[in-house]
Design a protein around this motif. Structure first.
Motif, PDB file in Angstrom:
ATOM      1  N   ASP A 270      25.977 -98.684  26.146  1.00 43.44           N
ATOM      2  CA  ASP A 270      24.576 -98.407  26.486  1.00 43.44           C
ATOM      3  C   ASP A 270      23.892 -97.728  25.301  1.00 43.44           C
ATOM      4  OD1 ASP A 270      22.151 -97.659  27.525  1.00 43.44           O
ATOM      5  OD2 ASP A 270      22.966 -96.843  29.394  1.00 43.44           O
ATOM      6  N   ASP A 271      22.998 -98.444  24.643  1.00 45.93           N
ATOM      7  CA  ASP A 271      22.324 -97.889  23.472  1.00 45.93           C
ATOM      8  C   ASP A 271      21.405 -96.731  23.814  1.00 45.93           C
ATOM      9  OD1 ASP A 271      23.597 -99.553  21.725  1.00 45.93           O
ATOM     10  OD2 ASP A 271      21.963-101.023  21.592  1.00 45.93           O
ATOM     11  N   ALA A 272      21.036 -96.585  25.082  1.00 45.34           N
ATOM     12  CA  ALA A 272      20.177 -95.466  25.478  1.00 45.34           C
ATOM     13  C   ALA A 272      20.962 -94.149  25.524  1.00 45.34           C
ATOM     14  CB  ALA A 272      19.537 -95.741  26.838  1.00 45.34           C
TER      15      ALA A 272
ATOM     16  N   ALA B 215      18.046 -86.102  19.131  1.00 48.10           N
ATOM     17  CA  ALA B 215      16.760 -86.158  18.427  1.00 48.10           C
ATOM     18  C   ALA B 215      16.890 -86.802  17.048  1.00 48.10           C
ATOM     19  CB  ALA B 215      16.178 -84.755  18.284  1.00 48.10           C
ATOM     20  N   CYS B 216      18.114 -87.018  16.603  1.00 49.83           N
ATOM     21  CA  CYS B 216      18.353 -87.609  15.282  1.00 49.83           C
ATOM     22  C   CYS B 216      18.423 -89.133  15.387  1.00 49.83           C
ATOM     23  CB  CYS B 216      19.644 -87.051  14.690  1.00 49.83           C
ATOM     24  SG  CYS B 216      19.616 -85.258  14.444  1.00 49.83           S
ATOM     25  N   GLY B 217      18.387 -89.794  14.249  1.00 47.77           N
ATOM     26  CA  GLY B 217      18.481 -91.252  14.229  1.00 47.77           C
ATOM     27  C   GLY B 217      19.839 -91.710  14.713  1.00 47.77           C
ATOM     28  N   PRO B 218      19.915 -92.489  15.785  1.00 47.32           N
ATOM     29  CA  PRO B 218      21.213 -92.854  16.354  1.00 47.32           C
ATOM     30  C   PRO B 218      22.081 -93.684  15.417  1.00 47.32           C
ATOM     31  CG  PRO B 218      19.436 -94.082  17.414  1.00 47.32           C
ATOM     32  CD  PRO B 218      18.789 -93.024  16.575  1.00 47.32           C
ATOM     33  N   LEU B 219      21.472 -94.572  14.648  1.00 51.51           N
ATOM     34  CA  LEU B 219      22.261 -95.362  13.702  1.00 51.51           C
ATOM     35  C   LEU B 219      22.861 -94.462  12.633  1.00 51.51           C
ATOM     36  CD1 LEU B 219      19.941 -98.482  13.264  1.00 51.51           C
ATOM     37  CD2 LEU B 219      22.018 -98.289  14.665  1.00 51.51           C
ATOM     38  N   ALA B 220      22.086 -93.485  12.179  1.00 48.87           N
ATOM     39  CA  ALA B 220      22.584 -92.536  11.188  1.00 48.87           C
ATOM     40  C   ALA B 220      23.706 -91.680  11.774  1.00 48.87           C
ATOM     41  CB  ALA B 220      21.449 -91.655  10.686  1.00 48.87           C
ATOM     42  N   VAL B 221      23.507 -91.182  12.991  1.00 51.72           N
ATOM     43  CA  VAL B 221      24.515 -90.336  13.630  1.00 51.72           C
ATOM     44  C   VAL B 221      25.838 -91.085  13.768  1.00 51.72           C
ATOM     45  CG1 VAL B 221      25.159 -89.302  15.852  1.00 51.72           C
ATOM     46  CG2 VAL B 221      22.932 -88.800  14.850  1.00 51.72           C
TER      47      VAL B 221
ATOM     48  N   ASP C 208      18.319 -98.924   4.820  1.00 51.59           N
ATOM     49  CA  ASP C 208      17.526-100.153   4.965  1.00 51.59           C
ATOM     50  C   ASP C 208      17.004-100.363   6.375  1.00 51.59           C
ATOM     51  OD1 ASP C 208      17.782-100.894   2.306  1.00 51.59           O
ATOM     52  OD2 ASP C 208      19.688-101.919   2.652  1.00 51.59           O
ATOM     53  N   THR C 209      17.290 -99.450   7.289  1.00 53.78           N
ATOM     54  CA  THR C 209      16.890 -99.650   8.685  1.00 53.78           C
ATOM     55  C   THR C 209      15.446 -99.208   8.916  1.00 53.78           C
ATOM     56  OG1 THR C 209      17.634 -97.447   9.363  1.00 53.78           O
ATOM     57  CG2 THR C 209      19.258 -99.231   9.446  1.00 53.78           C
ATOM     58  N   ASP C 210      14.845 -99.765   9.961  1.00 58.48           N
ATOM     59  CA  ASP C 210      13.511 -99.323  10.372  1.00 58.48           C
ATOM     60  C   ASP C 210      13.524 -97.854  10.791  1.00 58.48           C
ATOM     61  OD1 ASP C 210      12.492-101.818   9.868  1.00 58.48           O
ATOM     62  OD2 ASP C 210      12.627-102.506  11.953  1.00 58.48           O
ATOM     63  N   ASP C 211      14.649 -97.417  11.360  1.00 54.76           N
ATOM     64  CA  ASP C 211      14.753 -96.015  11.764  1.00 54.76           C
ATOM     65  C   ASP C 211      14.631 -95.080  10.562  1.00 54.76           C
ATOM     66  OD1 ASP C 211      14.981 -96.603  14.423  1.00 54.76           O
ATOM     67  OD2 ASP C 211      17.076 -95.983  14.628  1.00 54.76           O
TER      68      ASP C 211
ATOM     69  N   ARG D  39      14.363 -96.416  17.218  1.00 53.68           N
ATOM     70  CA  ARG D  39      14.513 -97.607  18.063  1.00 53.68           C
ATOM     71  C   ARG D  39      15.823 -98.348  17.792  1.00 53.68           C
ATOM     72  NH1 ARG D  39       9.674 -97.971  20.484  1.00 53.68           N
ATOM     73  NH2 ARG D  39       7.862 -97.163  19.350  1.00 53.68           N
ATOM     74  N   ARG D  40      16.767 -97.683  17.093  1.00 51.97           N
ATOM     75  CA  ARG D  40      18.048 -98.328  16.767  1.00 51.97           C
ATOM     76  C   ARG D  40      17.825 -99.659  16.040  1.00 51.97           C
ATOM     77  NH1 ARG D  40      22.619 -96.258  18.879  1.00 51.97           N
ATOM     78  NH2 ARG D  40      23.586 -98.199  18.216  1.00 51.97           N
ATOM     79  N   ALA D  41      16.903 -99.691  15.109  1.00 52.01           N
ATOM     80  CA  ALA D  41      16.608-100.940  14.388  1.00 52.01           C
ATOM     81  C   ALA D  41      16.557-100.669  12.888  1.00 52.01           C
ATOM     82  CB  ALA D  41      15.280-101.498  14.855  1.00 52.01           C
TER      83      ALA D  41
END
Length: 285
Positions: free
Chosen positions: A66-68, A226-232, A263-266, A283-285
């Motif tokens: 679950d990405d949420a 609150a942080c960028g999920p892809l980064a975390v 390179d991500t939108d996040d 937005r995990r993008a």
């Protein structure tokens, strides 16, 4: 999220928060972007049962799917974290949760995955410990990422006192997480450690007043959320991936894992939000 054949059906709780079904010994609920898994067998100080292990493993899978969900908090009910294996079951009197036996037959590795021996969630896992966290409890603890303990919490690996072996990973992991002399003392004496001692040797990161470990863990989770999920997730993966590498290999692996994040939108959203003095919307993008 596909939870087919599992007990993690989503529903709305009475207060409007999302929650999920667990098992009779594992309670699951959502609070914002945090999934809270509660070991729920207080009459046995949350000793491990088959129902608990099945619920735990399903919880790890649900969080990853679950990405949420951006973080997970693991805690225990009734003022205890986990007293380890059910010794009555080990003595042949039957492990609670026999109705889940088919799950273990289908996946003989399920209990090790549940205990985070053979599975590492991609989301950060924060342990909120009150009361006893011993034997298998201390072994599960070693699979978590951040650890908060109430002042009266206790820790220890008691297996040698019972003529047993701490086979949940402690002879390998503990010496990598705390100094070897402390790891060997804990493993070979089987004695109990206070929360203050556990903090002093590095087994837990924070000690807070009794009854507040969960609140502290949820506050930490909110900071992570609150942080960028892809980064975390990339940072967590890099830390574990490079732990046993040489420095040169680790730095190369870090670049391979870290550059794509830029390179991500996040990443762009984070910079924009900083410039515009507003909270970022990732937005995990």
């Amino acid at each position: 999220m596909n939870c087919a054949r599992r007990s993690c059906n989503l529903f709305q709780s009475d207060d409007g928060r999302q929650a999920m079904d667990g098992t009779e010994h594992l309670a699951v609920r959502r609070e914002g972007a945090t999934l809270i898994l509660t070991l729920n067998r207080p009459e046995a100080r949350n000793a491990l049962s088959l129902s608990m292990l099945v619920g735990l493993y399903d919880g790890w899978l649900a969080a990853d799917a679950d990405d949420a969900i951006r973080s997970v908090v693991l805690t225990g009910a009734g003022g205890a974290f986990c007293a380890g294996m059910d010794l009555k079951a080990l003595a042949g009197k039957g492990m609670a949760g026999e109705r889940h036996r088919d799950r273990l037959k289908a996946d003989p590795d399920l209990h090790w995955k549940a205990m985070l021996r053979h599975h590492r969630p991609r989301k950060p896992v924060i342990a909120a410990v009150e009361g006893p966290c011993v034997a298998g409890g201390t072994e599960i603890l070693q699979g978590t990422d951040i650890r908060v303990a109430g002042a009266s919490a206790t820790f220890g690996l008691f297996e040698v006192r019972r003529g047993l072996f701490p086979i949940g990973g402690s002879t390998v992991r503990l010496q990598r997480q705390i100094p070897r002399t402390h790891a060997l003392e804990m493993l070979l004496t089987g004695r109990s450690y206070s929360a203050a001692e556990a903090r002093d040797i590095g087994l837990v990161g924070r000690v807070v007043p009794d009854g507040t470990a969960l609140d502290e863990a949820l506050a930490l989770a909110e900071q992570i959320n609150a942080c960028g999920p892809l980064a975390v997730e990339a940072v967590k993966a890099s830390v574990y991936e490079t732990a046993e590498m040489t420095e040169a290999d680790g730095l190369a692996a870090e670049l391979a894992r870290g550059w794509p994040v830029f390179d991500t939108d996040d990443a762009k959203e984070g910079a924009r939000a900083f410039a515009e003095k507003r909270p970022p919307v990732y937005r995990r993008a």
